[in-house]
Scaffold this active site. Sequence first.
Site, PDB file in Angstrom:
ATOM      1  N   LEU A 287       0.861  -1.181   0.000  1.00  0.00           N
ATOM      2  CA  LEU A 287       0.000   0.000   0.000  1.00  0.00           C
ATOM      3  C   LEU A 287       0.899   1.234   0.000  1.00  0.00           C
ATOM      4  CD1 LEU A 287      -2.970  -0.361   2.544  1.00  0.00           C
ATOM      5  CD2 LEU A 287      -3.116   0.071   0.095  1.00  0.00           C
ATOM      6  N   ASP A 288       0.588   2.214  -0.842  1.00  0.00           N
ATOM      7  CA  ASP A 288       1.351   3.459  -0.857  1.00  0.00           C
ATOM      8  C   ASP A 288       1.303   4.112   0.524  1.00  0.00           C
ATOM      9  OD1 ASP A 288       1.836   3.145  -3.566  1.00  0.00           O
ATOM     10  OD2 ASP A 288       0.115   4.372  -4.167  1.00  0.00           O
ATOM     11  N   PRO A 289       2.347   4.871   0.888  1.00  0.00           N
ATOM     12  CA  PRO A 289       2.337   5.549   2.193  1.00  0.00           C
ATOM     13  C   PRO A 289       1.117   6.447   2.387  1.00  0.00           C
ATOM     14  CG  PRO A 289       4.539   5.587   1.270  1.00  0.00           C
ATOM     15  CD  PRO A 289       3.653   5.020   0.207  1.00  0.00           C
TER      16      PRO A 289
ATOM     17  N   ALA B 196      -1.816   5.907   1.306  1.00  0.00           N
ATOM     18  CA  ALA B 196      -3.037   5.096   1.353  1.00  0.00           C
ATOM     19  C   ALA B 196      -3.187   4.477   2.737  1.00  0.00           C
ATOM     20  CB  ALA B 196      -2.985   4.003   0.298  1.00  0.00           C
TER      21      ALA B 196
END
Length: 323
Positions: free
Chosen positions: A60-62, A64
Site C-alpha cells: 500500500l502506498d504511504p 493510502a
Amino acid sequence: MAPAPKAKGKPEMGRRGKKKGRPVSGWLVLDKPWDFGSTEAVSKIKWLFKAEKAGHAGTLDPLASGMLPIALGDATKTVPYVMDGRKIYEFTVAWGEERNTDDLEGKVTASSDARPDKAAIEAILPAYTGVIEQVPPAFSAVKIAGERAYDMARDGEVVEIPAREVEIHRITLLGCPDADHAVFEVECGKGTYVRALARDFGRQLGCYGHISALRRTMVAPFSEEVMVPLADLVALEEIEDDAERLAQLDAYLVPAGEALGMLPRIDVSEDQAHRIRMGNPIILRGRDAPVATDDACAFVRGQLLSIGEVAGGEFRPRRVFKA
C-alpha cells in the site's frame, strides 16, 4: 598464574548470536494508517510480535490507508495465494490537476478549469470494467531493464512503461461531494493501479485528475471486519509482562489456513500427516477427493499441514507447515 588461552574458533558463551524471534505463525490483518509505509508497518509488526519472520501481501502506498495483510512465521508460505486475491478500494479523485505521481505527493504536470458532471463520469466507467489495458504510473515499483520505475522517475528520467492487462470486476461512483471531487469504489485483480485509474479518468473526461484519498477495504479472503488498527496493537506495549502482552497480540492472529479458502481442502489422519511431514505423497480415497489440481491444502486436526498438488490419485506435498 596466568589464565589459560582461549580456544580458537569457539565463540564465548556470552557472544552467541541474537535470538531470531518467536516461531509464531498466522496472519495479522492490519489497518495501516495514512502516511506509514508498508515496509515500515511490517517491521513494526514483526518487532511487536517478536516474530522470526514476516512479510506482506500487496504493498500500500504511504498515502493510502486500510488493509495490509501481514504474514508471520510459517504463514509467509501462503503469501502468494493472498497476493492473487481480489482487492477492494475506496478512493477520491480530485479533478483539475494531473500530477507526476498521480496522487497528492507529486508535482502538477497539467491542469484544467473543466469539471465533469455525474452523468459524464458514469458514462465512462463501463470502458474500465473487465480485462483492460493499463499503463502503470511512472512512480511505481514496476521494473524496467532491472531498475524500479520510481527510482528512474526520481532521477528525472523519462519513464515509459508498456501497458499491461489488469482485471476490473466493478467500479461504482459513490458520490460527488463537490464539483472538484468524486468518490469511487473499485473491485479489482492483482496488479491494478488505482492511481492510474484516476489519471486515465481525468484524461478521458478532459479535466485531468489525481488521487486525493485512497483506502483498501478488502484483500481476499480477508474482510474489513478482521482488520486491526495499528494503535490497538501499539497500546499493548504498556503491558510489562511479556507473556501476557504476547498472548494478547497473538489473539489478533488469523490462522494461516484461512488464507487458503480458495483451494480444495483435504483432511488427513495422523498416519497420513506423518507421511506428509516426511515429504511423501499419500493416496486419496473417497468420491469427494479432488481428482487433479495444481494446488490443494491438507489439514490435520483442523490445522493447515501442507500445500501440494493432486495427481494420479495422490496428494503430493510441496510446502509443509508446523501442525
